[in-house]
Design a protein around this motif. Structure first.
Motif, PDB file in Angstrom:
ATOM      1  N   ARG A 152      -3.942   4.912   0.342  1.00 45.01           N
ATOM      2  CA  ARG A 152      -2.678   5.370   0.924  1.00 45.01           C
ATOM      3  C   ARG A 152      -2.788   5.444   2.441  1.00 45.01           C
ATOM      4  N   TYR A 153      -1.631   5.425   3.086  1.00 45.60           N
ATOM      5  CA  TYR A 153      -1.545   5.686   4.522  1.00 45.60           C
ATOM      6  C   TYR A 153      -0.569   6.831   4.750  1.00 45.60           C
ATOM      7  N   GLN A 154      -0.735   7.514   5.874  1.00 43.48           N
ATOM      8  CA  GLN A 154       0.184   8.567   6.280  1.00 43.48           C
ATOM      9  C   GLN A 154       1.260   7.975   7.197  1.00 43.48           C
ATOM     10  N   ALA A 155       2.474   8.485   7.085  1.00 45.88           N
ATOM     11  CA  ALA A 155       3.590   7.956   7.877  1.00 45.88           C
ATOM     12  C   ALA A 155       3.297   7.995   9.375  1.00 45.88           C
ATOM     13  N   ALA A 156       2.578   9.002   9.839  1.00 46.44           N
ATOM     14  CA  ALA A 156       2.290   9.143  11.267  1.00 46.44           C
ATOM     15  C   ALA A 156       1.448   7.991  11.805  1.00 46.44           C
ATOM     16  N   ASP A 157       0.766   7.249  10.916  1.00 46.25           N
ATOM     17  CA  ASP A 157      -0.098   6.151  11.333  1.00 46.25           C
ATOM     18  C   ASP A 157       0.581   4.787  11.223  1.00 46.25           C
ATOM     19  N   VAL A 158       1.836   4.770  10.814  1.00 41.52           N
ATOM     20  CA  VAL A 158       2.563   3.522  10.563  1.00 41.52           C
ATOM     21  C   VAL A 158       3.518   3.220  11.711  1.00 41.52           C
TER      22      VAL A 158
ATOM     23  N   MET B 228       0.842  -1.193   0.000  1.00 37.67           N
ATOM     24  CA  MET B 228       0.000   0.000   0.000  1.00 37.67           C
ATOM     25  C   MET B 228       0.878   1.244   0.000  1.00 37.67           C
ATOM     26  N   ALA B 229       0.458   2.269  -0.739  1.00 42.55           N
ATOM     27  CA  ALA B 229       1.213   3.522  -0.793  1.00 42.55           C
ATOM     28  C   ALA B 229       1.243   4.176   0.580  1.00 42.55           C
ATOM     29  N   MET B 230       2.375   4.810   0.884  1.00 44.31           N
ATOM     30  CA  MET B 230       2.539   5.502   2.156  1.00 44.31           C
ATOM     31  C   MET B 230       3.123   6.890   1.878  1.00 44.31           C
ATOM     32  N   VAL B 231       2.468   7.922   2.333  1.00 39.53           N
ATOM     33  CA  VAL B 231       2.875   9.291   2.041  1.00 39.53           C
ATOM     34  C   VAL B 231       3.916   9.756   3.054  1.00 39.53           C
ATOM     35  N   LEU B 232       5.082  10.155   2.524  1.00 37.76           N
ATOM     36  CA  LEU B 232       6.160  10.727   3.347  1.00 37.76           C
ATOM     37  C   LEU B 232       6.407  12.152   2.865  1.00 37.76           C
ATOM     38  N   GLY B 233       5.653  13.106   3.348  1.00 38.39           N
ATOM     39  CA  GLY B 233       5.843  14.479   2.917  1.00 38.39           C
ATOM     40  C   GLY B 233       5.278  14.723   1.534  1.00 38.39           C
ATOM     41  N   LYS B 234       5.778  15.776   0.862  1.00 40.78           N
ATOM     42  CA  LYS B 234       5.207  16.238  -0.403  1.00 40.78           C
ATOM     43  C   LYS B 234       5.810  15.581  -1.643  1.00 40.78           C
TER      44      LYS B 234
ATOM     45  N   GLU C 165      15.217  -0.259  15.172  1.00 40.70           N
ATOM     46  CA  GLU C 165      14.330   0.612  15.937  1.00 40.70           C
ATOM     47  C   GLU C 165      14.840   2.045  15.833  1.00 40.70           C
ATOM     48  N   LEU C 166      13.932   2.985  15.828  1.00 38.61           N
ATOM     49  CA  LEU C 166      14.282   4.387  15.611  1.00 38.61           C
ATOM     50  C   LEU C 166      14.922   5.002  16.844  1.00 38.61           C
ATOM     51  N   ASP C 167      16.055   5.676  16.639  1.00 35.83           N
ATOM     52  CA  ASP C 167      16.634   6.563  17.645  1.00 35.83           C
ATOM     53  C   ASP C 167      15.957   7.910  17.445  1.00 35.83           C
ATOM     54  N   PRO C 168      15.035   8.302  18.328  1.00 40.45           N
ATOM     55  CA  PRO C 168      14.247   9.514  18.080  1.00 40.45           C
ATOM     56  C   PRO C 168      15.052  10.799  18.141  1.00 40.45           C
TER      57      PRO C 168
ATOM     58  N   TYR D 181      12.196   6.640   5.912  1.00 42.56           N
ATOM     59  CA  TYR D 181      11.291   6.138   6.943  1.00 42.56           C
ATOM     60  C   TYR D 181      11.694   6.669   8.316  1.00 42.56           C
ATOM     61  N   ALA D 182      12.987   6.678   8.577  1.00 41.42           N
ATOM     62  CA  ALA D 182      13.465   7.193   9.865  1.00 41.42           C
ATOM     63  C   ALA D 182      13.171   8.684   9.996  1.00 41.42           C
ATOM     64  N   ALA D 183      13.426   9.446   8.938  1.00 38.66           N
ATOM     65  CA  ALA D 183      13.158  10.885   8.975  1.00 38.66           C
ATOM     66  C   ALA D 183      11.683  11.174   9.193  1.00 38.66           C
ATOM     67  N   ALA D 184      10.819  10.262   8.725  1.00 41.45           N
ATOM     68  CA  ALA D 184       9.377  10.436   8.893  1.00 41.45           C
ATOM     69  C   ALA D 184       8.904   9.997  10.277  1.00 41.45           C
ATOM     70  N   GLY D 185       9.802   9.419  11.086  1.00 39.55           N
ATOM     71  CA  GLY D 185       9.456   9.062  12.453  1.00 39.55           C
ATOM     72  C   GLY D 185       8.833   7.692  12.634  1.00 39.55           C
ATOM     73  N   ILE D 186       8.969   6.800  11.637  1.00 37.55           N
ATOM     74  CA  ILE D 186       8.415   5.450  11.759  1.00 37.55           C
ATOM     75  C   ILE D 186       9.305   4.636  12.696  1.00 37.55           C
ATOM     76  N   LYS D 187       8.719   4.096  13.748  1.00 35.65           N
ATOM     77  CA  LYS D 187       9.504   3.579  14.869  1.00 35.65           C
ATOM     78  C   LYS D 187      10.255   2.287  14.557  1.00 35.65           C
ATOM     79  N   HIS D 188       9.668   1.402  13.753  1.00 38.63           N
ATOM     80  CA  HIS D 188      10.288   0.099  13.505  1.00 38.63           C
ATOM     81  C   HIS D 188      10.431  -0.155  12.004  1.00 38.63           C
TER      82      HIS D 188
END
Length: 208
Positions: free
Chosen positions: A117-123, A88-94, A172-175, A146-153
């Motif tokens: 589509r899904y938004q990165a914040a929901d993944v 499924m498509a996932m939107v990472l910014g513009k 795993e993401l280093d925030p 993916y890391a820049a978008a804040g996706i944790k895993h």
């Protein structure tokens, strides 16, 4: 000044002109945006990476079987507030719309059967199975985005060994640094407590 040609204006030997008379989309001077991307008539599994269209080559059986194995395993103990989706498509910014092989998303973000589509914040988790035509994107370009978008895993799946079984590298993401840190390399069994309790027999790919 660069011009954008219509399909009728393309020369016969244009790289966008296909033998059957059809044509690839001609990119705007500044590349495509997310809004452009979802209005184009594109081949299945096309992605938008840094404003450019990325077309997918035919996949190996390993790719499909790995997705099936991991999708089944992720669903086995899935908490009620989460859903598993594939391709499924996932939107990472513009300017970026990748299509991960598998994602785990919040249940409230996956409620409509009409959405595309899904938004990165929901993944919560993204899984990429490495293919010969996408090695650099899967191992480098996409994880950074993916890391820049804040996706944790994030999981990266590679084909290894004499029996061509999946090896899963988990991250795993280093925030603070917005970068992934490896949490393990898994060959025969994928047993984790995050993002939730997961136990997948990777050798079961032989039975699919």
């Amino acid at each position: 000044m660069e011009e954008t040609l219509t399909a009728e204006e393309l020369p016969d030997r244009s790289p966008y002109r296909q033998p059957d008379g059809s044509s690839w989309p001609v990119p705007p001077p500044d590349g495509y945006t997310v809004d452009d991307f979802f209005t184009l008539d594109l081949p299945p599994h096309t992605e938008l990476i840094d404003r450019s269209l990325v077309f997918v080559s035919p996949q190996r059986a390993f790719h499909t079987l790995s997705m099936c194995l991991l999708e089944q395993g992720l669903r086995q103990h899935l908490p009620s507030g989460l859903r598993v989706r594939r391709e499924m498509a996932m939107v990472l910014g513009k300017r970026n719309v990748p299509e991960p092989d598998i994602v785990v998303v919040k249940a409230e973000a996956a409620g409509s059967r009409r959405q595309n589509r899904y938004q990165a914040a929901d993944v919560l988790l993204v899984v990429e199975v490495v293919s010969p035509d996408s090695e650099d994107r899967d191992r480098d370009t996409k994880p950074h985005k993916y890391a820049a978008a804040g996706i944790k895993h994030f999981w990266l799946v590679e084909m290894t060994g004499e029996r061509d079984r999946p090896m899963v590298i988990t991250y795993e993401l280093d925030p603070v640094n917005k970068a992934y840190v490896s949490t393990g390399v898994h060959h025969d069994r994928l047993k984790l407590s995050a993002p939730y309790d997961i136990d997948i027999d990777l050798t079961a790919i032989d039975e699919l």
